[in-house]
Design a protein around this motif. Structure first.
Motif, short mmCIF file in Angstrom:
data_model
loop_
_atom_site.label_atom_id
_atom_site.label_comp_id
_atom_site.label_asym_id
_atom_site.label_seq_id
_atom_site.Cartn_x
_atom_site.Cartn_y
_atom_site.Cartn_z
N GLU A 36 -2.73 -3.53 -1.01
CA GLU A 36 -2.38 -3.48 -2.43
C GLU A 36 -1.23 -2.52 -2.73
OE1 GLU A 36 -3.52 -5.22 -5.18
OE2 GLU A 36 -4.29 -6.52 -3.59
N GLY A 37 -0.60 -1.97 -1.67
CA GLY A 37 0.60 -1.17 -1.87
C GLY A 37 0.40 0.34 -1.85
N LEU A 38 -0.83 0.78 -1.60
CA LEU A 38 -1.08 2.22 -1.52
C LEU A 38 -0.70 2.74 -0.15
CD1 LEU A 38 -4.65 2.44 -3.16
CD2 LEU A 38 -2.44 2.81 -4.27
N SER A 39 -0.29 4.00 -0.09
CA SER A 39 -0.09 4.64 1.21
C SER A 39 -1.47 4.95 1.79
CB SER A 39 0.72 5.93 1.05
OG SER A 39 -0.06 6.91 0.36
N ILE A 40 -1.50 5.25 3.07
CA ILE A 40 -2.78 5.55 3.70
C ILE A 40 -3.41 6.80 3.09
CG2 ILE A 40 -1.77 6.91 5.59
CD1 ILE A 40 -3.95 5.67 7.41
N LEU A 41 -2.56 7.76 2.68
CA LEU A 41 -3.08 8.96 2.03
C LEU A 41 -3.65 8.65 0.65
CD1 LEU A 41 -0.38 11.64 2.98
CD2 LEU A 41 -2.70 11.41 3.89
N ASP A 42 -2.94 7.80 -0.12
CA ASP A 42 -3.41 7.43 -1.45
C ASP A 42 -4.70 6.61 -1.37
OD1 ASP A 42 -1.36 8.75 -2.68
OD2 ASP A 42 -0.07 6.97 -2.84
N ALA A 43 -4.76 5.72 -0.38
CA ALA A 43 -5.96 4.89 -0.21
C ALA A 43 -7.17 5.76 0.14
CB ALA A 43 -5.73 3.84 0.88
#
Length: 440
Positions: A36-43
């Motif tokens: 969905e476009g999130l970075s791995i850190l944001d996810a």
């Protein structure tokens, strides 16, 4: 649509390859966020932030485990096991039906949900092994009792389920009485009965030795069961009486406050104050309870984070909206699509109750356009949200049975609980849900 589909399939495949279910859900959640476009850190951050959604459930599970170990320590479960040994010996099918019946009461008559499992099931494991009862059948029976009553019976958790359906349908433009929801869910409820009967009398009818149990262990278990069944009545003592008081207090507090955590905590305190469990044994009892239930609690936390990613990124809404384009005016295609999407969503987030609002907002207007009646729509929404609850690695309908049956480490969550319950309940539910949508 891609995020939900890919992440759910990833979770299922990894779980079936015997990757730990906690790791499987964690990887599926991060994958969904990244698609969905999130970075791995944001996810990861969103996952951790969403874990609070199941914090109460997680602490409830841990406290119930400690309470169950304390009850077992009192010795009162030996009385129950002796009675069951004398009553059920040689009747594998009857054992499974009895367990299914007891489990049903946990949803309405005594609404404790999964709280009874760690108390009732672990002391019976020797009985299952000595009689060569297939534990997959036991898991199927337990899941039936945790799921079928709320689908059909408008009492306890069932009343809550029906009220959510009626409320969400009204909010989306279609009125239906709560009493009519119960009528709409009769056919899906019948599907659950069909699945249970197939499991008890066909699939798991034959004797099966538990994997990981040697012939010597089975012989010892058989001898112990026979000695226990032939033994004189275990005297009911002061400790047993105080244990009953603790159970009743836990039940009353849970019913009044609607909090399993408070109920279990009250029961634990009574067990210690009543000297059923000596204070010096406190650490041992708590450690054993944590070992039995800690992993399940963390699975629920990770599942809540996964659900948050799917909902907050709009992945579920996107998937549901995209399906409207190819349904057209066909009731058959509409019913199949709604049920299939419900199955995917619930398999991912592990909550039939939480799936209802997600599906209702988009699919009730679609049902109005296609021409489904309120009864047919309620049957579709109710069945679609219930689909996947059995079989989902993250659902308490599967986690509950596993936490009891795996008390001795001889029961696999995916292959011995999730796969059997998926096969026996989701397939009939899908078929009967289609029929209900087309005939109501």
């Amino acid at each position: 649509m891609t995020a939900v589909l890919v992440s759910v399939l990833l979770m299922i495949v990894l779980s079936m390859l015997r990757v730990n279910v906690l790791i499987s859900i964690l990887l599926a959640a991060i994958t969904a966020g990244m698609i969905e476009g999130l970075s791995i850190l944001d996810a990861t951050s969103m996952l951790i932030g969403g874990m609070g959604g199941q914090a109460e459930t997680a602490i409830s599970i841990v406290l119930l485990g400690i309470f169950a170990v304390a009850i077992k320590y009192s010795g009162i479960t030996g009385i129950l096991v002796n009675k069951l040994l004398k009553f059920m010996k040689g009747r594998r099918g009857f054992i499974l039906l009895t367990i299914a019946g007891i489990s049903c009461f946990s949803q309405n008559l005594v609404p404790v949900h999964i709280a009874f499992i760690p108390i009732l099931i672990p002391p019976l494991l020797h009985l299952f092994d000595s009689m060569k009862v297939d534990r997959r059948g036991v898991a199927t029976a337990l899941t039936f009792g945790l799921k079928a009553p709320y689908i059909v019976i408008p009492a306890g958790y069932g009343l809550m389920f029906h009220q959510i359906i009626a409320t969400e349908m009204k909010a989306s433009g279609m009125n239906i009485a709560v009493s009519q929801v119960a009528v709409a869910m009769l056919l899906p409820g019948l599907a659950m009965v069909v699945g249970l009967l197939i499991a008890v009398f066909i699939t798991y009818r034959k004797p099966k030795e538990t994997v990981g149990v040697s012939a010597d262990e089975l012989a010892h278990s058989q001898a112990s069961a026979e000695i226990s069944a032939a033994a004189e009545h275990i005297p009911f003592n002061k400790q047993h009486g105080m244990t009953v008081v603790a159970i009743l207090i836990a039940l009353v507090i849970q019913v009044i406050t609607h909090s399993l955590a408070l109920g279990a905590l009250a029961g634990i305190i009574v067990m210690f104050l009543g000297r059923v469990v000596p204070f010096l044994k406190g650490d041992e009892v708590i450690d054993d309870g944590m070992k039995m239930m800690g992993a399940m609690a963390f699975i629920m936390l990770i599942a809540a984070g996964y659900a948050t990613i799917l909902k907050d990124t709009g992945a579920i809404k996107e998937m549901v909206t995209l399906t409207n384009g190819f349904i057209g005016d066909s009731k058959l295609v509409a019913a199949f699509t709604i049920l299939a999407i419900g199955l995917l969503v619930t398999m991912g987030i592990g909550s039939s109750f939480g799936t209802i609002p997600i599906l209702t907002a988009v699919y009730v207007p679609l049902c109005l356009a296609v021409g489904f009646s309120p009864l047919a729509t309620a049957a579709l929404i109710g069945t679609a949200s219930a689909l996947g609850d059995a079989g989902s690695p993250a659902s308490d309908s599967t986690i509950g049975p596993t936490m009891g049956l795996n008390a001795d480490g001889k029961h696999n969550h995916i292959w011995d609980t999730c796969v059997p319950t998926f096969m026996h309940y989701n397939i009939p539910l899908f078929i009967f849900g289609m029929i209900a949508a087309l005939v109501l």
